[in-house]
Design a protein around this motif. Structure first.
Motif, PDB file in Angstrom:
ATOM      1  N   GLU A   1       0.808  -1.223   0.000  1.00  0.00           N
ATOM      2  CA  GLU A   1       0.000   0.000   0.000  1.00  0.00           C
ATOM      3  C   GLU A   1       0.838   1.268   0.000  1.00  0.00           C
ATOM      4  O   GLU A   1       0.422   2.301  -0.531  1.00  0.00           O
ATOM      5  N   TRP A   2       2.039   1.222   0.557  1.00  0.00           N
ATOM      6  CA  TRP A   2       2.883   2.411   0.613  1.00  0.00           C
ATOM      7  C   TRP A   2       3.428   2.801  -0.763  1.00  0.00           C
ATOM      8  O   TRP A   2       3.913   3.931  -0.948  1.00  0.00           O
TER       9      TRP A   2
ATOM     10  N   ASN B   1       9.185   1.674  -9.664  1.00  0.00           N
ATOM     11  CA  ASN B   1      10.039   0.653 -10.274  1.00  0.00           C
ATOM     12  C   ASN B   1      11.286   0.418  -9.425  1.00  0.00           C
ATOM     13  O   ASN B   1      11.717  -0.732  -9.237  1.00  0.00           O
ATOM     14  N   ILE B   2      11.858   1.486  -8.911  1.00  0.00           N
ATOM     15  CA  ILE B   2      13.071   1.362  -8.094  1.00  0.00           C
ATOM     16  C   ILE B   2      12.751   0.711  -6.758  1.00  0.00           C
ATOM     17  O   ILE B   2      13.460  -0.203  -6.309  1.00  0.00           O
ATOM     18  N   LEU B   3      11.686   1.148  -6.106  1.00  0.00           N
ATOM     19  CA  LEU B   3      11.330   0.564  -4.814  1.00  0.00           C
ATOM     20  C   LEU B   3      10.924  -0.900  -4.961  1.00  0.00           C
ATOM     21  O   LEU B   3      11.246  -1.728  -4.097  1.00  0.00           O
ATOM     22  N   ALA B   4      10.225  -1.235  -6.058  1.00  0.00           N
ATOM     23  CA  ALA B   4       9.858  -2.632  -6.303  1.00  0.00           C
ATOM     24  C   ALA B   4      11.100  -3.489  -6.519  1.00  0.00           C
ATOM     25  O   ALA B   4      11.161  -4.640  -6.079  1.00  0.00           O
ATOM     26  N   ALA B   5      12.098  -2.922  -7.195  1.00  0.00           N
ATOM     27  CA  ALA B   5      13.349  -3.662  -7.395  1.00  0.00           C
ATOM     28  C   ALA B   5      14.028  -3.943  -6.058  1.00  0.00           C
ATOM     29  O   ALA B   5      14.545  -5.048  -5.827  1.00  0.00           O
ATOM     30  N   VAL B   6      14.025  -2.959  -5.161  1.00  0.00           N
ATOM     31  CA  VAL B   6      14.599  -3.171  -3.832  1.00  0.00           C
ATOM     32  C   VAL B   6      13.854  -4.297  -3.113  1.00  0.00           C
ATOM     33  O   VAL B   6      14.459  -5.135  -2.440  1.00  0.00           O
ATOM     34  N   CYS B   7      12.542  -4.330  -3.256  1.00  0.00           N
ATOM     35  CA  CYS B   7      11.740  -5.377  -2.605  1.00  0.00           C
ATOM     36  C   CYS B   7      12.015  -6.765  -3.170  1.00  0.00           C
ATOM     37  O   CYS B   7      12.091  -7.743  -2.416  1.00  0.00           O
ATOM     38  N   ASN B   8      12.166  -6.862  -4.494  1.00  0.00           N
ATOM     39  CA  ASN B   8      12.025  -8.159  -5.151  1.00  0.00           C
ATOM     40  C   ASN B   8      13.244  -8.703  -5.885  1.00  0.00           C
ATOM     41  O   ASN B   8      13.297  -9.912  -6.145  1.00  0.00           O
TER      42      ASN B   8
ATOM     43  N   ARG C   1      14.197  12.248  -3.812  1.00  0.00           N
ATOM     44  CA  ARG C   1      13.716  12.476  -2.440  1.00  0.00           C
ATOM     45  C   ARG C   1      12.653  11.463  -2.059  1.00  0.00           C
ATOM     46  O   ARG C   1      12.635  10.944  -0.934  1.00  0.00           O
ATOM     47  N   GLU C   2      11.760  11.146  -2.995  1.00  0.00           N
ATOM     48  CA  GLU C   2      10.707  10.164  -2.719  1.00  0.00           C
ATOM     49  C   GLU C   2      11.286   8.762  -2.530  1.00  0.00           C
ATOM     50  O   GLU C   2      10.826   7.999  -1.679  1.00  0.00           O
ATOM     51  N   ILE C   3      12.293   8.434  -3.324  1.00  0.00           N
ATOM     52  CA  ILE C   3      12.930   7.119  -3.171  1.00  0.00           C
ATOM     53  C   ILE C   3      13.564   7.008  -1.783  1.00  0.00           C
ATOM     54  O   ILE C   3      13.397   5.997  -1.083  1.00  0.00           O
ATOM     55  N   ILE C   4      14.300   8.044  -1.377  1.00  0.00           N
ATOM     56  CA  ILE C   4      14.942   8.039  -0.062  1.00  0.00           C
ATOM     57  C   ILE C   4      13.893   7.951   1.043  1.00  0.00           C
ATOM     58  O   ILE C   4      14.078   7.234   2.046  1.00  0.00           O
TER      59      ILE C   4
ATOM     60  N   PRO D   1      13.326   2.831   3.440  1.00  0.00           N
ATOM     61  CA  PRO D   1      13.233   1.933   4.607  1.00  0.00           C
ATOM     62  C   PRO D   1      12.068   0.949   4.512  1.00  0.00           C
ATOM     63  O   PRO D   1      12.202  -0.222   4.898  1.00  0.00           O
ATOM     64  N   SER D   2      10.925   1.397   3.994  1.00  0.00           N
ATOM     65  CA  SER D   2       9.779   0.493   3.832  1.00  0.00           C
ATOM     66  C   SER D   2      10.105  -0.604   2.826  1.00  0.00           C
ATOM     67  O   SER D   2       9.769  -1.776   3.041  1.00  0.00           O
ATOM     68  N   ALA D   3      10.759  -0.233   1.723  1.00  0.00           N
ATOM     69  CA  ALA D   3      11.120  -1.225   0.712  1.00  0.00           C
ATOM     70  C   ALA D   3      12.130  -2.218   1.270  1.00  0.00           C
ATOM     71  O   ALA D   3      12.049  -3.427   1.003  1.00  0.00           O
ATOM     72  N   TRP D   4      13.075  -1.731   2.059  1.00  0.00           N
ATOM     73  CA  TRP D   4      14.093  -2.628   2.614  1.00  0.00           C
ATOM     74  C   TRP D   4      13.471  -3.621   3.589  1.00  0.00           C
ATOM     75  O   TRP D   4      13.814  -4.805   3.590  1.00  0.00           O
ATOM     76  N   ARG D   5      12.545  -3.165   4.422  1.00  0.00           N
ATOM     77  CA  ARG D   5      11.875  -4.075   5.359  1.00  0.00           C
ATOM     78  C   ARG D   5      11.068  -5.129   4.625  1.00  0.00           C
ATOM     79  O   ARG D   5      10.907  -6.257   5.102  1.00  0.00           O
ATOM     80  N   ALA D   6      10.542  -4.770   3.445  1.00  0.00           N
ATOM     81  CA  ALA D   6       9.714  -5.707   2.669  1.00  0.00           C
ATOM     82  C   ALA D   6      10.532  -6.599   1.749  1.00  0.00           C
ATOM     83  O   ALA D   6       9.966  -7.455   1.063  1.00  0.00           O
TER      84      ALA D   6
END
Length: 314
Positions: free
Chosen positions: A179-180, A235-242, A279-282, A286-291
């Motif tokens: 959701e984030w 796309n960047i945050l999803a890559a960190v997650c997956n 700025r939005e990625i930063i 942390p949420s992406a890293w936890r996931a």
């Protein structure tokens, strides 16, 4: 096989009563297939039940129920909540400013999912109001584009959120949407996890959904800057997650540079947009890293294959 009432229609809405009523009227031909319609109302106002009743005037022969958001949960949060609240195995998600043009294929799509439990979702053909399909933009975060190109059912990497049929238990088993992430490319991220869990997404072009972006002054305007920024960020945050580690180092700079490449290609004037995306990625890193739960390498190769080709579904 199946008899009657095997799907839930799920619609998240916010201050678009006219578009929502048009969407609901288009569902009438599905009355023997639909057991319930759930509407998640994200408006701070409380007048939707009366407004809908006035606009529909008895034109919808299917029971609907309005669920009120008690806190701001966004579109992805609303879709997660609707899936949890659904009473049936299959959930047909629609945007409130979309409506069905060809409903005959919906029964065929449900039959496919009943017959084949490998299918987690069925993507539909997105069209304008006259039924002309929108063009294909691959996995770019455009509000109007196609999940695939062929004129027959085929396997694709992802559905697009304006209209798709979902296997409820598979979706909930992987945790639903993150959701984030908010909107833009959130469907790609959830489909990557479905693929990793052994499921597939099928594009069914015979189900046509018109998607007419609502420009109501009460709702945020959809624009190319928002889609570009959010798409690159997600796309960047999803890559960190997956994504597995070695690939992550390649994808992060590539996806960030795609902002500048696409800004030029789409002729978007967005001074300072790159800094805003960073700025939005930063902010959400942390949420992406936890996931973070990297998918299998076989999932990555399969995903890349499906982006280049659309194998016929059989």
């Amino acid at each position: 096989g199946f008899e009657m009432s095997v799907i839930t229609i799920a619609i998240a809405t916010r201050d678009r009563p006219e578009s929502l009523a048009r969407c609901l009227r288009s569902l009438a031909p599905l009355k023997d297939l639909v057991g319930e319609i759930l509407i998640m109302d994200g408006s701070p106002q409380n007048g939707l039940p009366e407004e809908l009743s006035s606009r529909l005037k008895g034109a919808l022969p299917i029971p609907y129920r309005i669920l009120k958001q008690t806190t701001e949960i966004g579109l992805t949060g609303a879709r997660n909540a609707l899936a949890r609240a659904a009473s049936y195995d299959f959930v047909l998600n629609l945007d409130d400013d979309a409506f069905l043009l060809k409903t005959e294929g919906v029964r065929c799509a449900v039959e496919m999912m009943v017959r084949d439990n490998r299918i987690a979702a069925i993507a539909f053909c997105q069209t304008d109001g006259e039924g002309k399909p929108w063009p294909f933009f691959g996995c770019q975060p455009f509000p109007n584009c196609q999940p695939g190109l062929p004129d027959h059912p085929c396997i694709v990497p992802s559905f697009i959120g304006y209209g798709y049929l979902l296997r409820r238990d598979a979706f909930l088993a992987i945790g639903g949407y993150r959701e984030w992430l908010g909107s833009a490319s959130e469907e790609k991220e959830v489909c990557m996890r479905l693929l990793d869990a052994g499921y597939q997404v099928v594009y069914h072009p015979e189900v046509c959904v018109a998607h007419i972006a609502d420009r109501s002054p009460l709702t945020p305007t959809r624009n190319s800057i928002t889609w570009l920024r959010n798409g690159v960020r997600n796309n960047i945050l999803a890559a960190v997650c997956n994504m597995p580690w070695p690939l992550l180092f390649v994808l992060l700079p590539r996806d960030f540079l795609s902002y500048f490449r696409n800004r030029r290609a789409w002729k978007i004037d967005d001074p300072g947009g790159g800094r805003a995306v960073l700025r939005e990625i930063i902010r959400w890193l942390p949420s992406a890293w936890r996931a973070r739960r990297p998918v299998k390498w076989s999932t990555v190769w399969r995903w890349r294959q499906l982006r280049r080709t659309w194998p016929p579904y059989s």
